[in-house]
Design a protein around this motif. Sequence first.
Motif, PDB file in Angstrom:
ATOM      1  N   HIS A   1     -53.874 -26.833 -33.677  1.00  0.00           N
ATOM      2  CA  HIS A   1     -54.115 -26.566 -35.095  1.00  0.00           C
ATOM      3  C   HIS A   1     -53.337 -25.354 -35.594  1.00  0.00           C
ATOM      4  N   LEU A   2     -53.020 -24.452 -34.698  1.00  0.00           N
ATOM      5  CA  LEU A   2     -52.199 -23.284 -35.031  1.00  0.00           C
ATOM      6  C   LEU A   2     -51.023 -23.274 -34.062  1.00  0.00           C
ATOM      7  N   ASP A   3     -49.865 -23.705 -34.552  1.00  0.00           N
ATOM      8  CA  ASP A   3     -48.672 -23.844 -33.730  1.00  0.00           C
ATOM      9  C   ASP A   3     -47.680 -22.750 -34.108  1.00  0.00           C
ATOM     10  N   GLU A   4     -47.440 -21.841 -33.178  1.00  0.00           N
ATOM     11  CA  GLU A   4     -46.604 -20.676 -33.485  1.00  0.00           C
ATOM     12  C   GLU A   4     -45.196 -21.042 -33.958  1.00  0.00           C
ATOM     13  N   PRO A   5     -44.465 -21.920 -33.272  1.00  0.00           N
ATOM     14  CA  PRO A   5     -43.128 -22.246 -33.769  1.00  0.00           C
ATOM     15  C   PRO A   5     -43.135 -22.828 -35.182  1.00  0.00           C
ATOM     16  N   THR A   6     -44.148 -23.631 -35.491  1.00  0.00           N
ATOM     17  CA  THR A   6     -44.204 -24.243 -36.824  1.00  0.00           C
ATOM     18  C   THR A   6     -44.474 -23.217 -37.906  1.00  0.00           C
ATOM     19  N   VAL A   7     -45.446 -22.327 -37.697  1.00  0.00           N
ATOM     20  CA  VAL A   7     -45.749 -21.364 -38.760  1.00  0.00           C
ATOM     21  C   VAL A   7     -44.584 -20.405 -38.974  1.00  0.00           C
ATOM     22  N   LEU A   8     -43.853 -20.090 -37.918  1.00  0.00           N
ATOM     23  CA  LEU A   8     -42.670 -19.241 -38.087  1.00  0.00           C
ATOM     24  C   LEU A   8     -41.599 -19.949 -38.917  1.00  0.00           C
ATOM     25  N   ARG A   9     -41.406 -21.236 -38.667  1.00  0.00           N
ATOM     26  CA  ARG A   9     -40.429 -22.009 -39.453  1.00  0.00           C
ATOM     27  C   ARG A   9     -40.851 -22.103 -40.914  1.00  0.00           C
ATOM     28  N   LEU A  10     -42.123 -22.340 -41.159  1.00  0.00           N
ATOM     29  CA  LEU A  10     -42.609 -22.456 -42.531  1.00  0.00           C
ATOM     30  C   LEU A  10     -42.479 -21.130 -43.274  1.00  0.00           C
ATOM     31  N   ALA A  11     -42.817 -20.027 -42.599  1.00  0.00           N
ATOM     32  CA  ALA A  11     -42.714 -18.716 -43.231  1.00  0.00           C
ATOM     33  C   ALA A  11     -41.278 -18.420 -43.633  1.00  0.00           C
ATOM     34  N   GLU A  12     -40.340 -18.781 -42.780  1.00  0.00           N
ATOM     35  CA  GLU A  12     -38.929 -18.526 -43.085  1.00  0.00           C
ATOM     36  C   GLU A  12     -38.415 -19.440 -44.189  1.00  0.00           C
ATOM     37  N   ALA A  13     -38.854 -20.699 -44.176  1.00  0.00           N
ATOM     38  CA  ALA A  13     -38.328 -21.672 -45.140  1.00  0.00           C
ATOM     39  C   ALA A  13     -38.936 -21.521 -46.524  1.00  0.00           C
ATOM     40  N   PHE A  14     -40.228 -21.210 -46.615  1.00  0.00           N
ATOM     41  CA  PHE A  14     -40.931 -21.271 -47.898  1.00  0.00           C
ATOM     42  C   PHE A  14     -41.688 -19.997 -48.283  1.00  0.00           C
ATOM     43  N   ASN A  15     -41.937 -19.115 -47.336  1.00  0.00           N
ATOM     44  CA  ASN A  15     -42.786 -17.951 -47.578  1.00  0.00           C
ATOM     45  C   ASN A  15     -44.079 -18.347 -48.296  1.00  0.00           C
ATOM     46  N   PRO A  16     -44.824 -19.313 -47.743  1.00  0.00           N
ATOM     47  CA  PRO A  16     -46.067 -19.729 -48.399  1.00  0.00           C
ATOM     48  C   PRO A  16     -47.164 -18.699 -48.177  1.00  0.00           C
TER      49      PRO A  16
END
Length: 363
Positions: free
Chosen positions: A173-188
């Motif tokens: 439910h909390l995937d480190e590689p994914t949240v890092l990619r999302l933060a870089e791509a969208f800064n949500p």
Amino acid sequence: MIQRAHASRRLAVALLSALTLVLAALVGASPKIDADDSRLGAELPRAPRKDGTFRNLDPDFRRASGWTRVRFYLLGFSSLLTSARHFEPLPSAPPDLDALRRNHHGATVTWIGHSTLLVQLDGVNLLTDPIWSQRLGPLSGTVGVRRFTPPGIELEKLPPIDVVLISHDHYDHLDEPTVLRLAEAFNPLFVVPLGLKAWLADRSITNVVELDWSESVSVKGIHIVCAPAQHGSGRTLTDGGRRLWASWAVIGSKRFYFAGDTGYASHFEIIGHALGPFDLAALPIGSYTPRIIAKPVHMSPEEALQAWKDLRATDFIGIHWGTFKLGREPYDEPPKRIAAEVARLGLDSGKIWLPKPGETLNW
């Protein structure tokens, strides 16, 4: 001279505005966070704590013994190594990416896989428990459980993401590689339960709001309420219960409920009374075996349908199945049990959604 000074000032302001827009486009503009004085969720209980750890609402809540769980995990791991269990990718639907990007008003939901949904409501794009990795587990997925159904939409092809909802810190439910990619791509904006803000900050993700059960935040006109779940947390042998687990209610022109990961318990009726009726409820239907281990923290398909009724929701979407090599039940069993229970209870099958990965539905 004065006119020339005014012109220079206007030019400087215009250049500064243009630079701001360029930077926003490059790093992703943060959604506007408003003070939430709606008191939505005020009727909900706060999360119990004892001896420095969070607890579930039910004072009699008990997990299976540590030995029982270790034995199950070892048996499950050995069956994966010997290929004793069969998995095939679920059929997918080609996503309508242009429609998703053009949508600034309609309420839609797209199943990406497992517990990951792209939810659109009132011009806000939300992701729930986003996972795009091919393997789940420690060391950024170096070891762990493999994915067998690809994501329904590639991460890079998503519409701009405003909000990411995280239910708890377990690896699926909390995937480190994914949240890092999302933060870089969208800064949500990451909206998380108590304890997860520090975890994200350690990874240089700082656009975060952390909430207890019953607390809420307003983002671009929609209200997001942190609600109870019956589960647990922990990513190592020593941090169990240190971070809170939660479900989420998203309330705008329509009402959406995301259960995260949970066993069946009284909190569904409490939430349904306090925040319902919901237009759509996303509920987990997989990883429910063996019951001696799963029952306190994972619902069966039949229990998920009961939770849907407790929430007073109009439509149901099944999540947490058909994506990773989790649970002991056959990977394609959950929808069969849902269909059987729908027929047994005489429910309207048109209200029960089990979309393909990549499929978008209007709600």
